[in-house]
Scaffold this motif. Structure first.
Motif, short mmCIF file in Angstrom:
data_model
loop_
_atom_site.label_atom_id
_atom_site.label_comp_id
_atom_site.label_asym_id
_atom_site.label_seq_id
_atom_site.Cartn_x
_atom_site.Cartn_y
_atom_site.Cartn_z
N VAL A 301 0.98 -1.30 0.26
CA VAL A 301 0.06 -0.12 -0.04
C VAL A 301 1.11 1.44 0.28
O VAL A 301 0.77 2.14 -0.54
N VAL A 302 1.93 1.39 0.89
CA VAL A 302 3.08 2.21 0.50
C VAL A 302 3.78 2.11 -0.44
O VAL A 302 3.68 3.84 -1.17
N GLU A 303 3.92 1.66 -0.83
CA GLU A 303 4.66 1.19 -2.12
C GLU A 303 3.97 1.97 -3.34
O GLU A 303 4.35 2.55 -4.27
N GLU A 304 2.41 1.32 -3.15
CA GLU A 304 1.67 2.23 -4.45
C GLU A 304 1.27 3.61 -4.66
O GLU A 304 1.60 4.46 -5.42
N PHE A 305 1.14 4.20 -2.83
CA PHE A 305 1.82 5.94 -3.02
C PHE A 305 2.84 6.36 -2.76
O PHE A 305 2.61 7.22 -3.18
N CYS A 306 3.62 5.42 -2.78
CA CYS A 306 5.33 6.40 -3.41
C CYS A 306 5.21 6.26 -4.72
O CYS A 306 5.31 7.45 -5.19
N LYS A 307 4.93 4.87 -6.03
CA LYS A 307 4.78 5.46 -7.17
C LYS A 307 4.20 6.30 -7.29
O LYS A 307 4.54 6.69 -8.25
N LYS A 308 2.85 6.88 -6.97
CA LYS A 308 2.16 7.56 -7.47
C LYS A 308 2.74 9.80 -7.14
O LYS A 308 2.62 10.17 -7.74
N LYS A 309 3.10 9.57 -5.42
CA LYS A 309 3.90 10.62 -5.31
C LYS A 309 5.00 11.03 -5.85
O LYS A 309 5.20 12.17 -5.88
N ALA A 310 6.34 10.01 -6.29
CA ALA A 310 7.16 10.09 -6.60
C ALA A 310 7.77 11.64 -7.72
O ALA A 310 8.54 12.17 -7.93
#
Length: 397
Positions: A301-310
């Motif tokens: 879940v956090v990794e998906e957030f990071c991908k969108k945020k990056a």
């Protein structure tokens, strides 16, 4: 928000159903499980229909106008589970639908009646219900909502001994009305439908040998040692072992994300994410002794957030270093108890004569706060070490 709330309620109802069934002190197992499971599936179906824009409220047509049915106090009347299953937009496969219709029928038969334990007679259906739920909540709403991350879906079976394996139709513990319903319901199923694991999930130590559908309806069947079937089984063993779920502290999650290349990710971002975006972290971890620990299902879940945020991260908005008070706190931890914010300011401003507008020791973030880097932290440690006697004298005074 309402859709998310419905899904959380659905999920918690199923978790409660399995946990209650697994409680060895509860004797009213099947009835409670069925009631909770029906609530759980109802909320899941309501969430699905809401996402699809399908109106799941009862109404009647007066000309071209919809007149919605309401309760005495003005609340809308929503579809019950059976109505949800009969809708043309029902996303569940036929075997899963049959399983739920079976449980709804059982609930009608045992409603407001005292039943003598029916657990062994329908345990395979209950097991299938919980596994089907986990499959569909992940399929329809995402793997992060799966209940298998919270607890195993294996239902606690009633104590079974070889002497208790009498076939269901001869089981005097099952009331006549329940027995009649099961027989009538399964007579309308094909052999393939009755044998589907989505209708009844069975763990078998031998091929089903019952002559009629539904007779071999316990989740576990026994074979005698020394028989041909028993010898075949002994060649392969399956161990189902309950294990403690792995847990991570917040800083470990941050380290994992940094290893994946998200150097800018930090604890503050993670906290803001679950507080303001997800609104809750309950399904992703647990509090132990006032410390929060994250489960493994939190990582994707956090990794998906990071991908969108990056792509949208401004480098100057990322805190890479230490605020002044953090450096002072580190020096105190190292034993320089009298090192203060005043000493810190004298060091960088008067001794090193650093100009914050142009320095290699830090940078100013978008929020106008200055962040000192690791290189500067080493300078402070060196300064404190060289002036150790001074700080010790201050401490003694």
């Amino acid at each position: 928000m309402k859709k998310h709330e419905l899904l959380i309620k659905s999920r918690e109802a199923m978790l409660a159903a399995v946990q209650i069934y697994n409680n060895p002190q509860i004797t009213f197992k099947s009835e409670i499980f069925i009631s909770m499971a029906i609530i759980s599936w109802t909320y899941l179906m309501h969430t699905y229909y809401a996402n699809k824009g399908i109106d799941y409220r009862y109404y009647s047509m007066r000309g071209k106008r919809k007149c919605y049915d309401k309760t005495k106090y003005g609340a809308y009347k929503h579809w019950e589970l059976e109505r949800c299953l009969c809708n043309d937009n029902n996303p569940l496969d036929k075997n899963t639908t049959d399983n739920l219709k079976f449980l709804i029928g059982i609930r009608h038969e045992i409603e407001h009646q005292m039943t003598n334990k029916i657990d062994k007679a329908i345990s395979a259906k209950l097991q299938a219900c919980s596994i089907n739920y986990n499959y569909y909540i992940k399929k329809l709403f995402g793997s992060e909502y799966g209940v298998d991350n919270q607890l195993g879906l294996a239902i606690q079976f009633s104590p079974i001994t070889p002497e208790q394996k009498g076939v269901m139709l001869n089981n005097e513990q099952v009331k006549d009305n329940v027995q009649s319903f099961i027989c009538e319901f399964e007579d309308n199923l094909t052999e393939e439908e009755a044998g589907s694991p989505k209708y009844a999930y069975r763990l078998l130590f031998t091929p089903l040998s019952a002559k009629r559908k539904g007779q071999a309806d316990q989740v576990i069947e026994f074979v005698k040692a020394g028989t041909e079937e028993g010898e075949k089984i002994n060649k392969t063993y399956t161990l189902i072992k309950e294990t403690e779920k792995k847990k991570y502290r917040g800083k470990e999650i941050v380290s994992i994300m940094k290893e994946k290349g998200y150097d800018w990710f930090n604890i503050n971002m993670m906290t803001d994410f679950w507080k303001y975006d997800l609104k809750s972290r309950d399904m992703y971890g647990v509090a132990l002794e006032k410390q929060w620990y994250w489960y493994e299902n939190w990582i994707p879940v956090v990794e998906e957030f990071c991908k969108k945020k990056a792509p949208h991260i401004d480098p100057k908005s990322i805190k890479k270093g230490y605020y002044p008070q953090e450096i002072v706190a580190k020096m105190v931890q190292l034993g320089y108890d009298q090192f203060s914010m005043r000493d810190f300011m004298i060091f960088w401003r008067d001794i090193l004569k650093i100009k914050k507008e142009n320095t290699i020791y830090g940078y100013k973030m978008n929020n106008n706060r200055f962040v000192w880097n690791e290189k500067f932290l080493e300078k402070v440690k060196e300064y404190c070490s060289n002036n150790k006697e001074k700080f010790e004298a201050l401490y003694e005074d």
